[in-house]
Design an enzyme around this catalytic site. Structure first.
Site, PDB file in Angstrom:
ATOM      1  N   ALA A 175       0.861  -1.180   0.000  1.00 33.09           N
ATOM      2  CA  ALA A 175       0.000   0.000   0.000  1.00 33.09           C
ATOM      3  C   ALA A 175       0.901   1.234   0.000  1.00 33.09           C
ATOM      4  CB  ALA A 175      -0.885  -0.016   1.235  1.00 33.09           C
ATOM      5  N   GLY A 196       0.599  -4.921   0.786  1.00 30.66           N
ATOM      6  CA  GLY A 196      -0.621  -4.945  -0.028  1.00 30.66           C
ATOM      7  C   GLY A 196      -0.379  -5.555  -1.403  1.00 30.66           C
ATOM      8  N   GLU A 200      -0.754  -9.099  -0.845  1.00 29.52           N
ATOM      9  CA  GLU A 200      -2.173  -9.360  -0.586  1.00 29.52           C
ATOM     10  C   GLU A 200      -2.979  -9.330  -1.887  1.00 29.52           C
ATOM     11  OE1 GLU A 200      -2.045  -6.261   2.413  1.00 29.52           O
ATOM     12  OE2 GLU A 200      -2.763  -7.713   3.892  1.00 29.52           O
ATOM     13  N   GLU A 258       4.774  -5.020   7.067  1.00 29.95           N
ATOM     14  CA  GLU A 258       4.041  -3.994   7.819  1.00 29.95           C
ATOM     15  C   GLU A 258       4.564  -3.831   9.237  1.00 29.95           C
ATOM     16  OE1 GLU A 258       2.669  -6.313   5.907  1.00 29.95           O
ATOM     17  OE2 GLU A 258       1.132  -5.398   4.630  1.00 29.95           O
TER      18      GLU A 258
HETATM   19  N1  CAA Z   1       4.628   3.330  -0.474  1.00 28.02           N
HETATM   20  C1  CAA Z   1       5.062   4.492  -0.970  1.00 28.02           C
HETATM   21  N2  CAA Z   1       6.227   4.655  -1.610  1.00 28.02           N
HETATM   22  C2  CAA Z   1       7.008   3.555  -1.750  1.00 28.02           C
HETATM   23  C3  CAA Z   1       6.645   2.295  -1.260  1.00 28.02           C
HETATM   24  C4  CAA Z   1       5.380   2.199  -0.600  1.00 28.02           C
HETATM   25  N3  CAA Z   1       4.908   1.046  -0.134  1.00 28.02           N
HETATM   26  N4  CAA Z   1       7.629   1.416  -1.519  1.00 28.02           N
HETATM   27  C5  CAA Z   1       8.576   2.087  -2.188  1.00 28.02           C
HETATM   28  N5  CAA Z   1       8.202   3.380  -2.315  1.00 28.02           N
HETATM   29  C6  CAA Z   1       8.952   4.462  -2.963  1.00 28.02           C
HETATM   30  C7  CAA Z   1      10.126   4.884  -2.107  1.00 28.02           C
HETATM   31  O1  CAA Z   1       9.727   5.793  -1.093  1.00 28.02           O
HETATM   32  C8  CAA Z   1      11.035   5.508  -3.151  1.00 28.02           C
HETATM   33  O2  CAA Z   1      10.553   6.793  -3.436  1.00 28.02           O
HETATM   34  P1  CAA Z   1      11.592   8.056  -3.449  1.00 28.02           P
HETATM   35  O3  CAA Z   1      12.488   7.730  -4.628  1.00 28.02           O
HETATM   36  O4  CAA Z   1      10.667   9.204  -3.683  1.00 28.02           O
HETATM   37  O5  CAA Z   1      12.321   8.022  -2.149  1.00 28.02           O
HETATM   38  C9  CAA Z   1      10.787   4.635  -4.388  1.00 28.02           C
HETATM   39  O6  CAA Z   1       9.530   3.982  -4.188  1.00 28.02           O
HETATM   40  C10 CAA Z   1      11.840   3.562  -4.589  1.00 28.02           C
HETATM   41  O7  CAA Z   1      11.943   2.831  -3.377  1.00 28.02           O
HETATM   42  P2  CAA Z   1      13.333   2.598  -2.597  1.00 28.02           P
HETATM   43  O8  CAA Z   1      14.273   3.720  -2.862  1.00 28.02           O
HETATM   44  O9  CAA Z   1      12.990   2.284  -1.174  1.00 28.02           O
HETATM   45  O10 CAA Z   1      13.836   1.283  -3.393  1.00 28.02           O
HETATM   46  P3  CAA Z   1      14.830   0.161  -2.857  1.00 28.02           P
HETATM   47  O11 CAA Z   1      15.149  -0.681  -4.054  1.00 28.02           O
HETATM   48  O12 CAA Z   1      15.925   0.748  -2.049  1.00 28.02           O
HETATM   49  O13 CAA Z   1      13.940  -0.720  -1.816  1.00 28.02           O
HETATM   50  C11 CAA Z   1      11.952  -1.879  -1.098  1.00 28.02           C
HETATM   51  C12 CAA Z   1      12.854  -1.473  -2.283  1.00 28.02           C
HETATM   52  C13 CAA Z   1      12.694  -2.869  -0.186  1.00 28.02           C
HETATM   53  C14 CAA Z   1      10.721  -2.555  -1.697  1.00 28.02           C
HETATM   54  C15 CAA Z   1      11.565  -0.612  -0.274  1.00 28.02           C
HETATM   55  O14 CAA Z   1      11.062   0.380  -1.172  1.00 28.02           O
HETATM   56  C16 CAA Z   1      10.522  -0.834   0.774  1.00 28.02           C
HETATM   57  O15 CAA Z   1      10.820  -1.382   1.837  1.00 28.02           O
HETATM   58  N6  CAA Z   1       9.261  -0.391   0.508  1.00 28.02           N
HETATM   59  C17 CAA Z   1       8.198  -0.454   1.477  1.00 28.02           C
HETATM   60  C18 CAA Z   1       7.615  -1.847   1.587  1.00 28.02           C
HETATM   61  C19 CAA Z   1       6.527  -1.865   2.639  1.00 28.02           C
HETATM   62  O16 CAA Z   1       6.737  -1.556   3.791  1.00 28.02           O
HETATM   63  N7  CAA Z   1       5.299  -2.280   2.216  1.00 28.02           N
HETATM   64  C20 CAA Z   1       4.157  -2.374   3.095  1.00 28.02           C
HETATM   65  C21 CAA Z   1       3.292  -1.145   2.974  1.00 28.02           C
HETATM   66  S1  CAA Z   1       1.946  -1.086   4.156  1.00 28.02           S
HETATM   67  C22 CAA Z   1       0.762  -2.127   3.499  1.00 28.02           C
HETATM   68  O17 CAA Z   1       0.911  -2.684   2.431  1.00 28.02           O
HETATM   69  C23 CAA Z   1      -0.484  -2.260   4.350  1.00 28.02           C
HETATM   70  C24 CAA Z   1      -1.512  -3.211   3.887  1.00 28.02           C
HETATM   71  O18 CAA Z   1      -1.521  -4.369   4.236  1.00 28.02           O
HETATM   72  C25 CAA Z   1      -2.623  -2.763   3.049  1.00 28.02           C
END
Ligand code: CAA
Length: 258
Positions: free
Chosen positions: A66, A109, A112, A132
């Site tokens: 998400a 998400g 999911e 999460e």
């Molecule tokens: N939401 C918003 N932006 C996101 C994102 C997310 N879930 N995942 C990545 N991005 C964005 C980053 O902020 C970054 O943007 P900027 O360039 O503006 O900083 C861009 O995408 C590229 O990401 P990274 O620089 O972090 O890329 P990376 O290759 O270093 O890492 C990754 C990749 C490990 C997937 C890392 O991006 C990450 O950990 N993302 C978050 C994953 C996460 O926590 N997901 C769960 C979300 S909550 C959820 O999903 C709730 C639910 O059940 C409904």
């Protein structure tokens, strides 16, 4: 054809293909993307020339979850009012089979969403997780419910409580994926599988999908509702604010337990 901004839509024979297309955010599922995805699935479902659908992302990410930036500052009350997970339910009403073609990150998400599809073709680069807990929350769209049914309790516990990530081969072994293929063949394999199914008796395919889903549905509905409430409630904790801010500020969170 409808104009979309966050997805790309194509047809390949009797297969409808939807590509998630927010490369700048690793296909993070914001409100616009989810609405467009569901609308495109519904349009294909209503199209007599289409027999099955494939949903895919990019080589780097199926979807990284998400959109954290969209919800980071919301309160629990706002999260309940927005109910941004509700549109996820629309995929459950799709009558035709939906196959996920997953390369790269398939997180939160995103995982999911993949679990809400009917079959999953994984590239050898695919990585599945529910991170999460790193944000001070829990999965909100089936990650505690569908995932547990797919991979079993011990692996689900490790993924949800301790951010264990599964490789594609592990996902296959634990029953999350149907097959693992080299990344360059992932979409092609998913399209071929979808085309094969799309060539079968349409009413029987739809009845078969409905009945396989029926094996879980009765127990699932209650669990999903409780999971969603709990996810939203966590937006009134300091740890959720800290977790999501830390993600955006690219630092390690400091947990307070409140
Ligand atoms: N939401 C918003 N932006 C996101 C994102 C997310 N879930 N995942 C990545 N991005 C964005 C980053 O902020 C970054 O943007 P900027 O360039 O503006 O900083 C861009 O995408 C590229 O990401 P990274 O620089 O972090 O890329 P990376 O290759 O270093 O890492 C990754 C990749 C490990 C997937 C890392 O991006 C990450 O950990 N993302 C978050 C994953 C996460 O926590 N997901 C769960 C979300 S909550 C959820 O999903 C709730 C639910 O059940 C409904």
């Amino acid at each position: 054809m409808t104009e979309y901004t966050s997805i790309l839509v194509e047809t390949h024979g009797r297969v409808g293909l939807i590509r998630l297309n927010r490369p700048e955010a690793l296909n993070a599922l914001n409100t616009a993307l989810i609405q467009e995805l569901m609308a495109a699935l519904e349009a294909f479902d209503a199209d007599n020339d289409i027999g099955a659908m494939v949903v895919t992302g990019s080589e780097k990410a199926f979807a990284a979850g998400a959109d954290i930036k969209e919800m980071a500052e919301a309160s629990a009350k706002e999260m309940h009012a927005r109910d941004h997970i509700a549109p996820f339910d629309r995929i459950l009403k799709i009558r035709k089979p939906v196959i996920a073609a997953v390369s790269g990150w398939c997180l939160g998400g995103g995982n999911e969403l993949a679990l809400s599809c009917d079959m999953l073709v994984a590239a050898d680069t695919a990585r599945f997780g529910q991170p999460e807990i790193n944000l001070g929350v829990i999965p909100g769209a089936g990650g505690t419910q569908r995932l547990t049914r797919a991979v079993g309790k011990p692996v689900a516990m490790e993924m949800v409580l301790n951010n264990r990530t599964l490789t594609a081969q592990e996902a296959l072994a634990y029953g999350l994926a149907n097959r693992v293929v080299p990344v360059e063949r992932c979409l092609e394999e998913a399209l071929a599988l979808a085309e094969e199914i799309a060539g079968r008796a349409p009413l029987a395919v739809q009845a078969a999908k409905r009945m396989v889903n029926q094996a879980f549905q009765a127990f699932l509905a209650e669990g999903l509702a409780e999971e969603r409430r709990t996810f939203y409630d966590l937006f009134d904790t300091l740890d959720q604010k800290e977790g999501m801010r830390a993600f955006m500020e690219k630092r390690k969170p400091e947990w307070k337990g409140e």
